[in-house]
Design a protein around this motif. Structure first.
Motif, PDB file in Angstrom:
ATOM      1  N   PRO A   1      -4.033  -5.730   3.802  1.00 45.04           N
ATOM      2  CA  PRO A   1      -4.032  -4.740   2.662  1.00 45.04           C
ATOM      3  C   PRO A   1      -5.076  -3.742   2.849  1.00 45.04           C
ATOM      4  O   PRO A   1      -4.927  -2.370   2.534  1.00 45.04           O
ATOM      5  N   ASP A   2      -6.129  -4.057   3.481  1.00 44.71           N
ATOM      6  CA  ASP A   2      -7.221  -2.871   3.799  1.00 44.71           C
ATOM      7  C   ASP A   2      -6.735  -1.870   4.488  1.00 44.71           C
ATOM      8  O   ASP A   2      -6.977  -0.650   4.250  1.00 44.71           O
ATOM      9  N   ASP A   3      -5.895  -2.312   5.533  1.00 43.04           N
ATOM     10  CA  ASP A   3      -5.378  -1.266   6.350  1.00 43.04           C
ATOM     11  C   ASP A   3      -4.449  -0.446   5.733  1.00 43.04           C
ATOM     12  O   ASP A   3      -4.290   0.896   5.768  1.00 43.04           O
ATOM     13  N   VAL A   4      -3.574  -0.888   4.846  1.00 40.77           N
ATOM     14  CA  VAL A   4      -2.585  -0.256   4.040  1.00 40.77           C
ATOM     15  C   VAL A   4      -3.319   0.621   3.021  1.00 40.77           C
ATOM     16  O   VAL A   4      -2.903   1.912   3.152  1.00 40.77           O
TER      17      VAL A   4
ATOM     18  N   ASN B   1       8.631  -0.398   6.051  1.00 37.81           N
ATOM     19  CA  ASN B   1       8.672  -1.785   6.938  1.00 37.81           C
ATOM     20  C   ASN B   1       7.379  -1.862   7.753  1.00 37.81           C
ATOM     21  O   ASN B   1       6.851  -2.910   7.917  1.00 37.81           O
ATOM     22  N   PHE B   2       7.107  -0.800   8.378  1.00 42.15           N
ATOM     23  CA  PHE B   2       5.727  -0.944   9.260  1.00 42.15           C
ATOM     24  C   PHE B   2       4.398  -1.272   8.407  1.00 42.15           C
ATOM     25  O   PHE B   2       3.699  -2.046   8.871  1.00 42.15           O
ATOM     26  N   LEU B   3       4.537  -0.507   7.035  1.00 39.16           N
ATOM     27  CA  LEU B   3       3.264  -0.991   6.332  1.00 39.16           C
ATOM     28  C   LEU B   3       3.155  -2.449   5.993  1.00 39.16           C
ATOM     29  O   LEU B   3       2.151  -2.952   5.809  1.00 39.16           O
ATOM     30  N   LYS B   4       4.249  -3.069   5.959  1.00 38.58           N
ATOM     31  CA  LYS B   4       4.366  -4.568   5.685  1.00 38.58           C
ATOM     32  C   LYS B   4       3.462  -5.511   6.770  1.00 38.58           C
ATOM     33  O   LYS B   4       3.127  -6.554   6.873  1.00 38.58           O
ATOM     34  N   LEU B   5       3.391  -4.831   7.968  1.00 33.91           N
ATOM     35  CA  LEU B   5       2.752  -5.529   8.886  1.00 33.91           C
ATOM     36  C   LEU B   5       1.287  -5.375   8.889  1.00 33.91           C
ATOM     37  O   LEU B   5       0.564  -6.158   9.602  1.00 33.91           O
TER      38      LEU B   5
ATOM     39  N   VAL C   1      -4.562   3.669   5.420  1.00 33.73           N
ATOM     40  CA  VAL C   1      -3.191   4.605   5.706  1.00 33.73           C
ATOM     41  C   VAL C   1      -2.723   5.277   4.385  1.00 33.73           C
ATOM     42  O   VAL C   1      -2.601   6.697   4.586  1.00 33.73           O
ATOM     43  N   LEU C   2      -2.524   4.835   3.333  1.00 31.75           N
ATOM     44  CA  LEU C   2      -2.341   5.233   2.054  1.00 31.75           C
ATOM     45  C   LEU C   2      -2.928   6.518   1.694  1.00 31.75           C
ATOM     46  O   LEU C   2      -2.700   7.679   1.138  1.00 31.75           O
ATOM     47  N   LYS C   3      -4.302   5.989   1.812  1.00 31.69           N
ATOM     48  CA  LYS C   3      -5.305   7.309   1.284  1.00 31.69           C
ATOM     49  C   LYS C   3      -5.184   8.388   2.215  1.00 31.69           C
ATOM     50  O   LYS C   3      -5.102   9.599   1.648  1.00 31.69           O
ATOM     51  N   GLN C   4      -4.965   8.087   3.585  1.00 28.19           N
ATOM     52  CA  GLN C   4      -4.909   9.375   4.576  1.00 28.19           C
ATOM     53  C   GLN C   4      -3.729  10.004   4.195  1.00 28.19           C
ATOM     54  O   GLN C   4      -3.846  11.250   4.383  1.00 28.19           O
TER      55      GLN C   4
END
Lengths: 433, 433
Positions: free
Chosen positions: B102-105, B95-99, B108-111
């Motif tokens: 695309p670059d920020d997602v 839910n939060f990732l939807k906010l 986040v996923l990389k980290q």
């Protein structure tokens, strides 16, 4: 060939990080340290010297010529210099002070005048401060020229004409400001500071609470005296954790490296608590003696004695550990005791029931249903009582201004032994005799 | 009147430091938090949000509108954002990732792809890096424009055209350099860095060893990914100390605040060790049962039982505490065990003699000369054996890749109980029967 070897060493040393050379120096004799110093440039000396332990620094200073000793002492950061000098006996201190300029002597004596473990002792008196009425252009030029003398220039301090702290501004805001504006126009307000005679633990608390990188240190008039940085605080946090650790294990605080501590020192740090705890344990012995008749009548009770008293002590050690650490990190405060007590009661009820169930079958098997019941009921009660002692003692110590960490695992265990014995044999006497 | 009150609140809040507002927010309901957020400017939201605990952050995000939630998540520093998102269950995370953009997602996923407690999870991916072939003038202009996005600009990183880390330069050296020189001419060399999949404890060790403020994080190809600062490490140092503390007290690691931990959680963290230790204590019971004949013959021996076994456990807890802490801070290494053993032998000989002398008169008084001798000899031996167990167990655990802190005070006490009982009653049986 000697020349070649020496040249190779110089090259090797130059490729090494100063911290790694310092790690080597900590493992060789002071004389060998001196040889390695001889291979390095004087500029590198000071940097290297700052990485060494205080005892090692003292040994090296005593071997160096007056001229070289003066060079190092003069160029050390004031906080590193104070950290060294405060550890010296008066006679050596006097010798080293002779090497310094009158201004530096004044700085050292002023810092040594602050209480031990105070912020004043730890602060670095080199920092970059600009005046509030300057233009940003003037301030930036001043920062550029003086940047080498500051430990950090991320944060620039703003002072008034009387050198009183007005504010702290991040360098990035200077870089983005209009050159002809006055510094006071970009002051964010709300500067956090600490007075020099405060305890270093308070500085750690402030830096952690406000999550700041550098904390300005002021006197009672608000005059800016120095700065403390987050890396100074990291050492404080680690040292305080070690102190609490040692106290929790009933060891006096060993502030030397365990590597350097002599057996005699370690003996002294341990013997006091060990003998003291014996007096608590005498009550355990007396408790047992009091119930000699019960023991002689139902000798199987002795089988369960270590299980029951140890469980009480273990539960107590667990509670004490949680409370002591949470009080130390500021996670809970003394006023939270009632809330913690309620929670502890619930937790220990659960633990008591579990432990009683774990032991009841062994009790029945070894001593019949009656003994099984006595053992289970005792276990239930001692786990709760042990947990309560372990939970309440740190708060009680703190209430009377003792360090909560004095509620050490061995002390809790010893107290739990006494109460465990009394509870267990009282129940046994009531039900079995 | 409502208006006035609200205006007064706004003024009050504006005069408060963000960290202090956060302290207030941690004590009120999420709904009240939202009301306070409403009184503040959006810019302040992000700053305030970063000070809150992760559970509180989650509660607030769930109450905020999509637009406001997006604003906060987008403007948080990446390391704070990752720290929040890694704690969420998968569904909320989605839910939060939807906010996010695309670059920020991607970031986040990389980290989140790095192992737990690794440097990659903790690093801040916002930093200022300049290229080695730029002129200092160009670099300074770049730093000025990008300074707001860096957490620290004390240290500027230098990368090559492939974004591989070349060096780190203190900003002050830029300020003092010649504007037309290339950046590479002022590179000091010897940059220290760490790879993103390393453990955060290793980062703490490196930062402490080299006494640096900011540690660049790279991937296997040497590409600069982010930075870790000394204040991130301070949290690590404190958390690791807390973990060791809990382990020393035989408590599973409670990584929540003790204030927030439910009784059920605390029960789970404690019950395992408590039951497990009972099995060790059964051997103590069996030891006593084995010597039932001796006890029945000389019942006074039971009086000294708690004194003797407790002293053994206390001496062992002391040694274990010293070793566990020194191993954790890097003061001693595993290979030092033999040296530590020699020292421990000397210390425990001294402690054994002292404790034997302390108890011999009580022994003679309660049970005659024979019992006095048995008690004193037993005390001497159990203090030495207890100390040895406490000293060697942390090294042994570390040898087999367990955490030395698992040599907890309750475990040492329980083992010392068993050995103490065996030694004491064996000596008594040999001399008194």
């Amino acid at each position: 060939a000697g020349e070649d070897w020496s040249e190779a060493s110089v090259e090797l040393l130059e490729s090494m990080h100063t911290a790694d050379i310092a790690a080597v120096l900590s493992k060789v004799s002071p004389e060998e340290c001196l040889r390695i110093f001889g291979l390095l440039s004087r500029k590198r000396w000071v940097e290297l010297f700052a990485y060494l332990s205080i005892p090692r620094q003292t040994e090296i200073l005593e071997l160096l010529s007056v001229k070289d000793g003066r060079y190092i002492l003069t160029h050390l950061f004031p906080d590193d210099r104070t950290a060294l000098l405060e550890q010296l006996p008066a006679e050596k201190l006097a010798n080293f002070l002779k090497l310094l300029s009158p201004d530096d002597v004044k700085q050292v004596l002023k810092q040594l005048g602050y209480p031990e473990e105070s912020v004043g002792r730890l602060m670095n008196t080199h920092f970059v401060a600009v005046k509030a009425h300057w233009t940003i252009k003037h301030a930036l030029e001043y920062i550029r020229v003086h940047s080498l003398q500051g430990e950090t220039i991320n944060t620039i301090f703003v002072i008034d004409r009387e050198r009183r702290l007005k504010d702290a501004i991040e360098l990035k805001h200077f870089l983005l400001g209009h050159l002809n504006d006055r510094v006071e126009t970009i002051m964010p307000g709300n500067v956090i500071s600490i007075e020099a005679d405060q305890d270093r633990e308070e500085a750690a608390r402030v830096i952690k609470h406000y999550d700041i990188e550098v904390l300005p240190v002021i006197d009672h008039q608000g005059v800016l005296l120095g700065i403390m940085t987050v890396d100074d605080i990291m050492d404080v946090v680690e040292q305080e954790a070690t102190e609490d650790f040692h106290k929790m294990g009933s060891v006096g605080v060993v502030d030397l490296s365990l590597r350097d501590a002599t057996p005699a020192l370690l003996y002294r740090k341990r013997v006091g608590w060990l003998v003291l705890l014996t007096f608590v344990n005498i009550f355990s012995g007396a408790g047992i003696a009091h119930f000699e008749a019960t023991i002689e009548a139902v000798i199987v009770l002795v089988f369960f004695l270590p299980l029951i008293v140890a469980s009480s002590g273990n539960a107590g050690a667990q509670s004490a550990t949680l409370m002591v650490r949470a009080l130390a990190t500021g996670d809970i405060q003394r006023r939270d005791w009632l809330r913690m007590w309620g929670k502890e009661l619930l937790v220990s009820l659960g633990l008591g029931v579990t432990m009683a169930l774990a032991i009841v079958m062994i009790g029945v098997w070894r001593g019949g249903v009656d003994v099984g019941m006595v053992v289970a009921l005792s276990m239930f009660l001692v786990v709760i009582v042990g947990s309560m002692v372990g939970m309440l003692l740190p708060f009680a110590l703190s209430r009377f201004n003792f360090d909560p960490a004095a509620a050490s695992a061995p002390l809790i265990t010893s107290i739990a032994d006494v109460t465990g014995i009394l509870i267990y044999f009282s129940i046994a006497t009531a039900f079995l005799l």
